[in-house]
Motif scaffolding. Structure first.
Motif, PDB file in Angstrom:
ATOM      1  N   GLU A 131       7.819 -13.432  -2.943  1.00  0.00           N
ATOM      2  CA  GLU A 131       8.287 -12.209  -3.584  1.00  0.00           C
ATOM      3  C   GLU A 131       7.093 -11.290  -3.808  1.00  0.00           C
ATOM      4  O   GLU A 131       6.031 -11.727  -4.261  1.00  0.00           O
ATOM      5  N   LEU A 132       7.240 -10.016  -3.459  1.00  0.00           N
ATOM      6  CA  LEU A 132       6.151  -9.057  -3.630  1.00  0.00           C
ATOM      7  C   LEU A 132       6.123  -8.542  -5.063  1.00  0.00           C
ATOM      8  O   LEU A 132       7.170  -8.332  -5.681  1.00  0.00           O
ATOM      9  N   ILE A 133       4.920  -8.344  -5.577  1.00  0.00           N
ATOM     10  CA  ILE A 133       4.747  -7.741  -6.896  1.00  0.00           C
ATOM     11  C   ILE A 133       4.579  -6.236  -6.665  1.00  0.00           C
ATOM     12  O   ILE A 133       3.532  -5.772  -6.210  1.00  0.00           O
ATOM     13  N   LEU A 134       5.638  -5.499  -6.959  1.00  0.00           N
ATOM     14  CA  LEU A 134       5.663  -4.058  -6.705  1.00  0.00           C
ATOM     15  C   LEU A 134       5.101  -3.295  -7.898  1.00  0.00           C
ATOM     16  O   LEU A 134       5.147  -3.787  -9.031  1.00  0.00           O
ATOM     17  N   PRO A 135       4.575  -2.086  -7.660  1.00  0.00           N
ATOM     18  CA  PRO A 135       4.087  -1.259  -8.775  1.00  0.00           C
ATOM     19  C   PRO A 135       5.187  -1.040  -9.811  1.00  0.00           C
ATOM     20  O   PRO A 135       6.377  -1.003  -9.485  1.00  0.00           O
ATOM     21  N   GLY A 136       4.787  -0.893 -11.064  1.00  0.00           N
ATOM     22  CA  GLY A 136       5.738  -0.780 -12.166  1.00  0.00           C
ATOM     23  C   GLY A 136       6.603   0.459 -12.150  1.00  0.00           C
ATOM     24  O   GLY A 136       7.666   0.472 -12.766  1.00  0.00           O
ATOM     25  N   ASP A 137       6.191   1.518 -11.463  1.00  0.00           N
ATOM     26  CA  ASP A 137       6.976   2.754 -11.471  1.00  0.00           C
ATOM     27  C   ASP A 137       7.984   2.831 -10.329  1.00  0.00           C
ATOM     28  O   ASP A 137       8.617   3.852 -10.118  1.00  0.00           O
ATOM     29  N   ILE A 138       8.155   1.744  -9.613  1.00  0.00           N
ATOM     30  CA  ILE A 138       9.117   1.681  -8.507  1.00  0.00           C
ATOM     31  C   ILE A 138      10.532   1.507  -9.060  1.00  0.00           C
ATOM     32  O   ILE A 138      10.753   0.740  -9.991  1.00  0.00           O
ATOM     33  N   GLU A 139      11.482   2.223  -8.483  1.00  0.00           N
ATOM     34  CA  GLU A 139      12.893   2.003  -8.811  1.00  0.00           C
ATOM     35  C   GLU A 139      13.405   0.957  -7.827  1.00  0.00           C
ATOM     36  O   GLU A 139      13.447   1.187  -6.626  1.00  0.00           O
ATOM     37  N   LEU A 140      13.755  -0.202  -8.338  1.00  0.00           N
ATOM     38  CA  LEU A 140      14.144  -1.333  -7.502  1.00  0.00           C
ATOM     39  C   LEU A 140      15.655  -1.508  -7.524  1.00  0.00           C
ATOM     40  O   LEU A 140      16.276  -1.541  -8.580  1.00  0.00           O
ATOM     41  N   VAL A 141      16.234  -1.595  -6.335  1.00  0.00           N
ATOM     42  CA  VAL A 141      17.667  -1.852  -6.189  1.00  0.00           C
ATOM     43  C   VAL A 141      17.810  -3.198  -5.490  1.00  0.00           C
ATOM     44  O   VAL A 141      17.277  -3.394  -4.395  1.00  0.00           O
ATOM     45  N   ALA A 142      18.489  -4.119  -6.146  1.00  0.00           N
ATOM     46  CA  ALA A 142      18.731  -5.432  -5.555  1.00  0.00           C
ATOM     47  C   ALA A 142      19.959  -5.346  -4.661  1.00  0.00           C
ATOM     48  O   ALA A 142      21.022  -4.914  -5.095  1.00  0.00           O
ATOM     49  N   ALA A 143      19.786  -5.727  -3.408  1.00  0.00           N
ATOM     50  CA  ALA A 143      20.883  -5.690  -2.445  1.00  0.00           C
ATOM     51  C   ALA A 143      21.283  -7.112  -2.085  1.00  0.00           C
ATOM     52  O   ALA A 143      20.449  -8.013  -2.109  1.00  0.00           O
ATOM     53  N   LYS A 149       0.838  -1.207   0.000  1.00  0.00           N
ATOM     54  CA  LYS A 149       0.000   0.000   0.000  1.00  0.00           C
ATOM     55  C   LYS A 149       0.869   1.251   0.000  1.00  0.00           C
ATOM     56  O   LYS A 149       0.622   2.202  -0.739  1.00  0.00           O
ATOM     57  N   ILE A 150       1.886   1.250   0.857  1.00  0.00           N
ATOM     58  CA  ILE A 150       2.795   2.395   0.950  1.00  0.00           C
ATOM     59  C   ILE A 150       3.537   2.582  -0.372  1.00  0.00           C
ATOM     60  O   ILE A 150       3.644   3.698  -0.883  1.00  0.00           O
ATOM     61  N   ALA A 151       4.033   1.495  -0.935  1.00  0.00           N
ATOM     62  CA  ALA A 151       4.757   1.577  -2.209  1.00  0.00           C
ATOM     63  C   ALA A 151       3.844   2.100  -3.321  1.00  0.00           C
ATOM     64  O   ALA A 151       4.285   2.854  -4.186  1.00  0.00           O
ATOM     65  N   GLY A 152       2.571   1.725  -3.278  1.00  0.00           N
ATOM     66  CA  GLY A 152       1.619   2.192  -4.277  1.00  0.00           C
ATOM     67  C   GLY A 152       1.340   3.685  -4.176  1.00  0.00           C
ATOM     68  O   GLY A 152       1.053   4.350  -5.170  1.00  0.00           O
ATOM     69  N   LYS A 153       1.433   4.250  -2.977  1.00  0.00           N
ATOM     70  CA  LYS A 153       1.214   5.681  -2.759  1.00  0.00           C
ATOM     71  C   LYS A 153       2.448   6.503  -3.104  1.00  0.00           C
ATOM     72  O   LYS A 153       2.349   7.706  -3.302  1.00  0.00           O
ATOM     73  N   ASN A 154       3.597   5.872  -3.135  1.00  0.00           N
ATOM     74  CA  ASN A 154       4.883   6.556  -3.259  1.00  0.00           C
ATOM     75  C   ASN A 154       5.407   6.402  -4.684  1.00  0.00           C
ATOM     76  O   ASN A 154       6.344   5.654  -4.936  1.00  0.00           O
ATOM     77  N   ARG A 155       4.801   7.113  -5.614  1.00  0.00           N
ATOM     78  CA  ARG A 155       5.137   6.978  -7.038  1.00  0.00           C
ATOM     79  C   ARG A 155       6.620   7.240  -7.287  1.00  0.00           C
ATOM     80  O   ARG A 155       7.176   8.196  -6.785  1.00  0.00           O
ATOM     81  N   GLY A 156       7.252   6.354  -8.042  1.00  0.00           N
ATOM     82  CA  GLY A 156       8.658   6.500  -8.370  1.00  0.00           C
ATOM     83  C   GLY A 156       9.604   6.254  -7.218  1.00  0.00           C
ATOM     84  O   GLY A 156      10.772   6.627  -7.274  1.00  0.00           O
ATOM     85  N   ALA A 157       9.120   5.616  -6.180  1.00  0.00           N
ATOM     86  CA  ALA A 157       9.931   5.388  -4.977  1.00  0.00           C
ATOM     87  C   ALA A 157      11.096   4.445  -5.249  1.00  0.00           C
ATOM     88  O   ALA A 157      11.058   3.623  -6.161  1.00  0.00           O
TER      89      ALA A 157
END
Length: 96
Positions: free
Chosen positions: A77-89, A36-44
């Motif tokens: 694994e979570l399916i994150l919104p498409g506009d998220i910037e994902l960094v694999a750590a 929910k938080i990730a969905g509200k945080n566009r481009g996060a």
């Protein structure tokens, strides 16, 4: 010295983690709340890692929203919104 976008993102996240450690502000939430938080945080920026504990895979996620850092772990694994910037750590360490 010129740093790549990924290097800058990792450095920014490391600074966030250091700030969290210094201030003690870290909000652990259930995976559904994190989505929910990730969905509200566009481009996060979301930092993600996976680990195996007792033969079970765990997925860990960290992001910030409105000045707070949010963390979750999930057996799937979570399916994150498409506009998220994902960094694999390699690993996300959280204080106990």
């Amino acid at each position: 010295m010129v740093m790549s976008g990924a290097t800058v993102a990792v450095a920014a996240q490391a600074a966030l983690i250091q700030a969290v450690r210094a201030s003690g502000v870290l909000v652990r939430v259930e995976p559904e709340a994190f989505l929910k938080i990730a969905g509200k945080n566009r481009g996060a920026l979301v930092v993600a890692s996976a680990s195996t504990v007792l033969r079970k895979k765990e997925y860990h996620y960290l992001t910030n929203y409105k000045g707070l850092a949010f963390y979750t772990k999930s057996p799937q694994e979570l399916i994150l919104p498409g506009d998220i910037e994902l960094v694999a750590a390699k690993q996300i360490w959280m204080p106990a």
